[in-house]
Design an enzyme around this catalytic site. Structure first.
Site, PDB file in Angstrom:
ATOM      1  NE  ARG A  31       5.814  -7.436  10.225  1.00  0.00           N
ATOM      2  CZ  ARG A  31       4.769  -7.212  10.462  1.00  0.00           C
ATOM      3  NH1 ARG A  31       3.192  -8.042  10.392  1.00  0.00           N
ATOM      4  NH2 ARG A  31       4.334  -6.095   8.770  1.00  0.00           N
TER       5      ARG A  31
ATOM      6  CD  GLU B 160      -2.503   1.404   2.727  1.00  0.00           C
ATOM      7  OE1 GLU B 160      -1.304   1.009   3.853  1.00  0.00           O
ATOM      8  OE2 GLU B 160      -3.581   1.869   2.276  1.00  0.00           O
TER       9      GLU B 160
ATOM     10  CE  LYS C 206       3.589   0.522   5.256  1.00  0.00           C
ATOM     11  NZ  LYS C 206       2.613   0.004   3.893  1.00  0.00           N
TER      12      LYS C 206
END
Length: 566
Positions: free
Chosen positions: A270, A42, A280
């Site tokens: 992850r 994104e 983020k």
RNA sequence: UGACCCAUGGUGUAACGGUAGCACUGCAGAUUUUGGUUCUGCCUGUCUAGGUUCGAAUCCUGGUGGGUCAGCCA
């Protein structure tokens, strides 16, 4: 080929990770003739090392199995996304050395198709328009332990739903007034199946579709279908989407047409790195609160930060390979990342001599005004790199820490009366130490042995220490930025009662002014990487100007001396 | 008190019912004109309790521990 050789090849063959195993089975069984993967960021932030792992996984699979890999922006939330982020993502993927298949794709390109599928679901009785407020929906969703309550609008007629949904698109309603929800099961033990929202109203300008839409599909109603449109065979994502998979499949079940490629979602763990943060949100906080100079600050775990720090794409691939792919939560030792750059840079980096903390040395028996050029090896690991000439003269700089007035047996660098080799130059012996009024050493008076030219031992005598040096007259002044880990704690965001910023390492950056480098450095341009012998790997920073070269330390050389006590 | 997932040395990751291997780290040594590189050796591991089996890290069950899920974020 001998049996021994085939055995060696077999032994060297890397074992497959679980995703590669799935891919190989699918290829072998004929389920797919060709695989297509995708990297679907994104555009709402900069990519970090965790994304690099995902990029390398997805594109690596495409390369390894002669398939394709798409790059698709998951741009379904206009209020969070920005072209600045999209541009940086493209740059990072390219820098890693990957070429996506065809054009860059955007989920927003599929909005019309998605809308049609939404209509189909309404017609089939699988979706309805809900007039409840966000708070009401949230309150009636239940909890993981308690079932939710069905919306009073859940059983509207198909006609009414169709009409309402069309009017949502037309902009007749305000943000939050209505949503389109899938009609599944409000008592499902999987929260994601409790009539998830498919569309919400957002009167916001989208970075690509502008004001064309005021309703935007949610991730869950977008991702799987986008995969389906693109013919993705293996849709690889991280573990937190595991609970979404039943929903991913539920939507696909309702639109799938026989004979088409049906994507399969596969989840992996992850990447987590010690001594840093990865989310983020937290990275954004570091940038916004000025803890770092920007997204590409060399201390950041972002791809752009690592690039500026001097990491190579190859080194990140080595790292990804060593880290592996599995479903177990993990925290990788940042030392492994450092090992990976060293491994690559050792083989490729131009060697140079640079004195970080200069101490003047005068060679008293070297003819005044004399200068000579001495050949030095550019890279001992790569003969084809050749040699260069390094100027030598009677006044030099050596590293201040390479001299000790009082030294124990294990210290085999320069000491009073002791002899060392100046790399590629001569043996020198220290005869006198000159100090200022405060007792600080300002200069060393040494003599050299002309017969040791090139650093060779003229009579076979052993000289254990070899120092790097720079001729004072020829030295180029450079600024060097030394970086250390950004946090002093292994898991800065792993403490319930403390904010991760409390663990910021106050000494994560120190700037050394007027370091002395050999003339070779003059031709360096931003991005150039070097090994400064005995010191580490360094990279020319983009802040450099014509009159001042600024250099970042990527990583120090391994140092077994500091671990013992020499 | 729900659903889903995970559990192998300090850290990662293999072994697919048949001798627990590899990498990083650490330690010891060899070589070395970088206390780098390279090379050699060593230390350390199958969460637990049952079951199936000639044989279990692997299959089954129960525990324990950890992760994810209650955005109109992705």
């Amino acid at each position: 080929m001998t049996e021994k050789e085939t055995n060696e090849i077999r032994e060297e063959k890397k074992s497959l990770n679980f995703i590669e195993q799935i891919v190989e089975e699918d290829l072998k069984s004929g389920k797919h003739k060709e695989i297509i993967t995708r990297f679907p960021p994104e555009p709402n932030g900069y990519l970090h090392i965790g994304h690099a792992k995902s990029i390398i996984l997805n594109f690596g699979l495409g390369e390894k199995y002669n398939g394709k890999t798409n790059l698709r922006f998951d741009d379904t939330n206009p209020v969070k996304e920005d072209v600045e982020y999209a541009d940086s993502i493209l740059e990072d993927v390219k820098w890693l050395g990957y070429k996506w298949h065809g054009e860059v794709r955007y989920a927003s390109d599929y909005f019309e198709q998605l809308y049609e599928w939404a209509i189909k679901l309404i017609k089939d009785g699988y979706a309805y328009v809900d007039d409840q407020s966000g708070e009401e929906i949230s309150a009636t969703r239940g909890t993981p332990l308690q079932p939710g309550k069905e919306s009073p609008f859940r059983n509207r007629s198909v006609e009414e739903n169709l009409d309402l949904f069309e009017r949502m698109r037309k902009g007749e309603f305000k943000d939050g007034e209505k949503v389109l929800r899938a009609k599944i099961d409000m008592s499902s033990p999987n929260m994601h199946m409790r009539d998830p929202v498919m569309y919400r109203i957002k009167h916001a300008e989208h970075h690509r579709t502008g004001n064309k839409w005021c309703i935007y599909p949610m991730y869950d109603f977008t991702h799987g279908q986008s995969d389906y449109i693109e013919g993705i065979t293996h849709s690889i994502c991280t573990l937190e989407f595991e609970n979404h998979r039943p929903l991913y499949d539920w939507f696909l079940d309702r639109i799938y047409e026989e004979g088409k490629t049906r994507p399969r979602q596969i989840e992996f763990a992850r990447l987590n790195l010690s001594y840093t943060v990865m989310s983020k949100r937290k990275l954004l906080k570091l940038v916004e609160n000025g803890y770092v100079s920007g997204w590409d600050d060399p201390r950041m775990p972002t791809i752009s930060g690592l690039r500026r720090r001097g990491y190579t794409p190859e080194s990140l691939k080595i790292f990804a390979e060593k880290v592996g792919v599995a479903k177990r939560e993990n925290i990788i030792d940042v030392g492994l990342l450092e090992y990976s750059v060293r491994e690559h840079l050792n083989k490729t980096a131009q060697r140079l001599m640079t004195v970080l903390d200069p101490l003047k040395v005068t060679i008293t028996n070297y003819p005044e005004d004399k200068e000579e050029m001495l050949p030095a090896v550019n890279n001992p690991e790569d003969e084809s790199a050749g040699t260069r000439e390094v100027p030598f003269s009677g006044t030099l700089y050596i590293e201040r820490e390479d001299f000790r007035e009082e030294a124990n047996r294990k210290f085999f660098r320069l000491k009073p009366g002791g002899e060392v080799r100046l790399r590629y130059a001569y043996f020198i012996k220290c005869n006198e130490v000159i100090k200022d009024e405060n007792g600080n050493i300002t200069e060393l008076l040494c003599t050299y042995d002309p017969l040791s030219k090139g650093g060779k031992s003229p009579d076979g005598r052993k000289v254990k220490g070899t120092l790097h040096w720079v001729s004072a007259k020829h030295a180029v002044d450079v600024d060097v930025r030394l970086y250390d880990r950004l946090f002093s704690d292994e898991t800065p965001d792993g403490h319930k009662d403390k904010d991760f910023t409390e663990f910021i390492n106050p000494e994560s950056l120190s700037v050394l002014k007027n370091c002395k480098s050999e003339p070779f450095i003059k031709n360096a341009v931003p991005g150039d990487r070097f090994q400064f012998e005995r010191k580490g790997y360094f990279c020319v920073d983009k802040d450099s100007s014509k009159d001042k070269i600024i250099i970042n330390r990527t990583v120090a050389l391994r140092d077994s001396r500091s671990k013992k006590n020499g």
